[in-house]
Design an enzyme around this catalytic site. Structure first.
Site, mmCIF file in Angstrom:
data_model
loop_
_atom_site.group_PDB
_atom_site.id
_atom_site.type_symbol
_atom_site.label_atom_id
_atom_site.label_comp_id
_atom_site.label_asym_id
_atom_site.label_seq_id
_atom_site.Cartn_x
_atom_site.Cartn_y
_atom_site.Cartn_z
ATOM 1 N N ASN A 26 53.359 54.204 30.539
ATOM 2 C CA ASN A 26 53.046 54.674 31.893
ATOM 3 C C ASN A 26 53.783 55.985 32.172
ATOM 4 O O ASN A 26 54.489 56.502 31.311
ATOM 5 C CB ASN A 26 53.399 53.590 32.923
ATOM 6 C CG ASN A 26 54.844 53.186 32.830
ATOM 7 O OD1 ASN A 26 55.734 53.985 33.055
ATOM 8 N ND2 ASN A 26 55.090 51.936 32.438
ATOM 9 N N LYS A 66 47.008 51.412 10.709
ATOM 10 C CA LYS A 66 46.303 52.146 11.757
ATOM 11 C C LYS A 66 44.874 51.598 11.917
ATOM 12 O O LYS A 66 44.167 51.400 10.926
ATOM 13 C CB LYS A 66 46.257 53.627 11.360
ATOM 14 C CG LYS A 66 45.640 54.516 12.397
ATOM 15 C CD LYS A 66 45.635 55.962 11.931
ATOM 16 C CE LYS A 66 44.782 56.783 12.874
ATOM 17 N NZ LYS A 66 44.532 58.118 12.380
ATOM 18 N N LYS A 73 57.533 40.420 46.818
ATOM 19 C CA LYS A 73 58.300 40.474 45.559
ATOM 20 C C LYS A 73 59.745 40.040 45.770
ATOM 21 O O LYS A 73 60.330 39.364 44.924
ATOM 22 C CB LYS A 73 58.287 41.895 44.995
ATOM 23 C CG LYS A 73 57.103 42.134 44.099
ATOM 24 C CD LYS A 73 56.994 43.556 43.640
ATOM 25 C CE LYS A 73 55.510 43.829 43.417
ATOM 26 N NZ LYS A 73 55.230 45.198 43.113
ATOM 27 N N PHE A 82 62.608 47.269 42.214
ATOM 28 C CA PHE A 82 61.810 48.372 42.758
ATOM 29 C C PHE A 82 60.374 47.892 42.901
ATOM 30 O O PHE A 82 59.921 47.034 42.134
ATOM 31 C CB PHE A 82 61.855 49.582 41.817
ATOM 32 C CG PHE A 82 63.014 50.491 42.111
ATOM 33 C CD1 PHE A 82 64.304 50.123 41.776
ATOM 34 C CD2 PHE A 82 62.812 51.709 42.751
ATOM 35 C CE1 PHE A 82 65.377 50.944 42.070
ATOM 36 C CE2 PHE A 82 63.877 52.532 43.051
ATOM 37 C CZ PHE A 82 65.161 52.157 42.708
ATOM 38 N N LYS A 116 60.581 36.855 43.513
ATOM 39 C CA LYS A 116 61.481 37.068 42.376
ATOM 40 C C LYS A 116 62.925 36.692 42.713
ATOM 41 O O LYS A 116 63.814 36.873 41.899
ATOM 42 C CB LYS A 116 61.406 38.526 41.926
ATOM 43 C CG LYS A 116 60.010 38.967 41.454
ATOM 44 C CD LYS A 116 60.070 40.244 40.640
ATOM 45 C CE LYS A 116 58.674 40.770 40.332
ATOM 46 N NZ LYS A 116 58.662 41.814 39.321
ATOM 47 N N PRO A 174 57.547 39.615 29.418
ATOM 48 C CA PRO A 174 58.513 38.910 30.273
ATOM 49 C C PRO A 174 58.839 39.770 31.486
ATOM 50 O O PRO A 174 58.862 41.000 31.383
ATOM 51 C CB PRO A 174 59.752 38.766 29.367
ATOM 52 C CG PRO A 174 59.592 39.803 28.306
ATOM 53 C CD PRO A 174 58.113 39.984 28.116
ATOM 54 N N ASP A 175 59.073 39.130 32.632
ATOM 55 C CA ASP A 175 59.509 39.869 33.824
ATOM 56 C C ASP A 175 61.039 39.882 33.807
ATOM 57 O O ASP A 175 61.689 38.879 34.123
ATOM 58 C CB ASP A 175 58.979 39.203 35.098
ATOM 59 C CG ASP A 175 59.229 40.063 36.321
ATOM 60 O OD1 ASP A 175 60.327 40.645 36.434
ATOM 61 O OD2 ASP A 175 58.330 40.160 37.172
ATOM 62 N N ILE A 176 61.596 41.008 33.389
ATOM 63 C CA ILE A 176 63.046 41.115 33.161
ATOM 64 C C ILE A 176 63.812 40.847 34.457
ATOM 65 O O ILE A 176 64.776 40.079 34.496
ATOM 66 C CB ILE A 176 63.391 42.522 32.604
ATOM 67 C CG1 ILE A 176 62.597 42.762 31.313
ATOM 68 C CG2 ILE A 176 64.893 42.659 32.356
ATOM 69 C CD1 ILE A 176 62.622 44.180 30.811
#
Ligand code: C5P
Length: 399
Positions: free
Chosen positions: A209, A288, A336, A322, A340, A304-306
């Site tokens: 990203n 490739k 969130k 964030f 979380k 995984p959501d760290i």
């Protein structure tokens, strides 16, 4: 007026941004500072000493060997007078002189003769900024506690686009007015994630990203300035490695999780600033992928959501997340925060292309269970300082 009665010696060196020096003097005096200006010879080609004299209310010094100026306020006296020394714009040449301790003109001599903290606002062509010599000089100066303000990214006088624009006078004045960091986080261990992650598809391709890592790196610096022991777990970014910060470089989300978990045990505060890729390719291939078919289907599995894993530890650190949103900022951010189990979340609107991803500036609205605070658009360094102070307040309150 946070600079009330502060003596600021403004050194102006010879870059095109020197034309902003009179405005900078006004912005500093508006905050209550006493400003005296020293120009290098080449700066006088870009800005008139007379206009700087008019806005600062003092004669402008330029020459080390000027008998009249020395009689009025000698260079040692001037060096002692200064509470802060700001060099704006600071050219690559002046940065090199400062690094090597030259004293062949008034400004470089003052830099050696003062014990006031030195702030540099670099301004130069992006290639000169990236030059190994400039970067090595800046790394040396960072070890001497010279504070770098900027540079900003963007279109340059020469037509290039990239880092090297001087920060705007208002931003410089704001940064100088931020109280020099008291050691509020001394003894505290902070882990921060920054940058994007890269998820490999095959040996030559990946998905990722637009995160530049600037916000996370600025937070790490701000935390270090407040005295914290900082570990920065960084995805692939194009930023200089900060001094006195334990930087762990990773590529993928899984590597980032492992690095975080290895460091989290005795950590007091965790800030998840990285733009972690939500998905990775289910089956990485060793060779490739050839373009034989018209269509290519890849199956992705969730990463995984760290942040969530850290916040859900049996004894979690103070956890800050964030939330980059394009709509319904508050609703999504609060969702969130609860889902979380975070202590705090900093939300930003990434639909505004002038701020956020890859930009030098950002604006945040910070939410915690019983409050919120809006941090207006500002340079990421300034915003990081404000956010770290807020984190420190909330963390100390709930300790
Ligand atoms: O749910 P969302 O991805 O929007 O949450 C963003 C926050 O969660 C950020 O603080 C980010 O660093 C963190 N995060 C994470 N691991 C993921 C995804 C997001 O730590 N896999």
């Amino acid at each position: 007026m946070h600079l009330k009665d502060t003596n600021i010696l403004l050194g102006v060196t010879g870059g095109i941004a020197a034309y902003k020096a009179p405005d900078l003097v006004r912005k500093l005096t508006a905050k209550g500072a006493n400003v005296r200006v020293v120009l290098t010879d080449s700066a006088t080609e870009f800005v008139s000493p007379l206009s700087l004299q008019a806005v600062s209310g003092h004669s402008v010094s330029n020459d080390l060997l000027d008998k009249d100026a020395e009689a009025a306020m000698g260079h040692i006296e001037l060096a002692k007078w200064a509470d802060k020394l700001l060099i704006a714009p600071a050219t690559a040449n002046f940065i090199a002189k400062l690094t090597h301790g030259l004293a062949d003109d008034l400004l470089s001599t003052l830099c050696l003769a003062t014990d006031a903290p030195i702030y540099l606002a670099p301004a130069m062509n992006q290639q000169m900024w990236h030059a190994k010599a400039t970067q090595a000089n800046l790394a040396t100066l960072a070890k001497r506690d010279v504070t770098l303000l900027g540079p900003a990214q963007g279109e340059q006088a020469c037509g290039d686009v990239g880092p090297g624009r001087m920060l705007e006078p208002q931003e410089l004045a704001d940064l100088l007015a931020t109280p020099s960091s008291p050691q509020l986080l001394k003894g505290e261990k902070i882990t921060i994630t920054a940058g994007p992650t890269r998820e490999e598809i095959d040996p030559v391709r990946y998905i990722s990203n637009h995160s530049s890592g600037k916000m996370g790196y600025a937070l790490a610096q701000a935390a270090k300035d407040l005295g914290a022991e900082v570990t920065l777990v960084s995805g692939p970014v194009n930023l200089p490695t900060p001094e006195n910060i334990n930087v762990i470089k990773v590529t993928s989300a899984e590597q980032m999780l492992n690095a975080v978990m290895k460091n989290i045990q005795d950590c007091n505060i965790f800030i998840g600033c990285a733009a972690v890729a939500d998905y990775r390719v289910q089956q990485k291939v060793d060779q490739k992928i050839k373009k034989s078919d018209d269509e290519l289907t890849l199956t992705f599995v969730k990463n995984p959501d760290i942040l969530k894993e850290v916040a859900n530890l049996s004894v979690p650190p103070f956890t800050v997340g964030f939330a980059a949103e394009t709509q319904n900022l508050k609703e999504y951010a609060l969702g969130k925060l609860q889902r979380k189990k975070l202590n705090m979340i900093a939300a930003n609107d990434v639909s505004d292309t002038k701020i956020g991803f890859n930009s030098e500036q950002n604006a945040l609205t910070v939410f915690w269970p019983k409050g919120e605070l809006k941090l207006e658009v500002a340079d990421k360094q300034l915003l990081a300082k404000q956010l770290m102070l807020l984190v420190e307040q909330r963390y100390t309150e709930q300790k």
